[in-house]
Design a protein around this motif. Structure first.
Motif: not given
Length: 209
Positions: A167-188
């Motif tokens: 999640n941390k590396l995805i957040a860095r790649e997308l330029g968003v927060s880790v919490d936002t990535v968690k929300d995206h992953v949960a939605a997926v």
């Protein structure tokens, strides 16, 4: 780094031990041939990684137990099968990596590196029978996952998951927060009807074949 290797065959244990010690500096591999010996080893101290051949008697139950009692302990399954259903079953029981025995050594090393970095590893597996390509659809397609009910951003997140990124590396790649990535992953996961990111990676892998 302590590694617990559970495999019934002495030659396989010797080969895997040499591979791990060669590619991971400071690795100490403890090889055992039964689930009872594996449980005894776990009782003495939790390793950094477990390599498990599910063909060991009681291997699947051991995988489930490790997932229950040592949730953060990554397990990589070494399997004689490259069937999707077998991979999904192992992942559903808690495995963080699934490597068919037919895989070459470089693939195994890559799998271990990804899992140790907090990612997941699932190779290309045989498609399910109902997903077998016809002659008209056998041409390779780009991984746009057009048939999956995902937004473009969710597809991007799914693509990064298939690369084994945390999640941390995805957040860095997308330029968003880790919490936002968690929300995206949960939605997926919800959209795909699965319970874990590793199951999502398996589905994505099959859709790119």
């Amino acid at each position: 780094m302590k590694v617990l290797l559970v495999d019934a065959f002495p030659m396989v244990r010797a080969a895997l031990t040499g591979l791990v010690e060669q590619h991971f500096a400071g690795a100490q591999v403890q090889g055992v041939d039964t689930t009872a010996a594996a449980r005894a080893a776990l009782a003495q101290g939790v390793p950094r990684l477990v390599l498990l051949d599910l063909r060991v008697d009681g291997g699947f139950e051991l995988l489930q137990q490790i997932h229950r009692e040592h949730l953060m302990l990554p397990v990589v399954v070494i399997s004689g099968s490259d069937e999707t259903e077998d991979a999904l079953q192992a992942i559903g029981a808690g495995a963080m990596g699934y490597v068919p025995e037919r895989s070459d050594l470089n693939m195994l090393v890559q799998a271990l590196q990804l899992v140790l970095a907090g990612g997941t590893y699932v190779p290309q597996l045989k498609p399910r029978a109902e997903e077998a390509p016809t002659a008209a659809s056998a041409a390779p397609a780009l991984p746009d996952w057009a048939e999956l009910p995902l937004t473009p951003r969710q597809k991007h997140v799914l693509h990064l998951l298939t690369q084994g990124l945390s999640n941390k590396l995805i957040a860095r790649e997308l330029g968003v927060s880790v919490d936002t990535v968690k929300d995206h992953v949960a939605a997926v996961l919800k959209a795909l009807g699965v319970n874990s990111r590793t199951q999502a990676v398996v589905i994505a892998t099959q859709k790119t074949r």
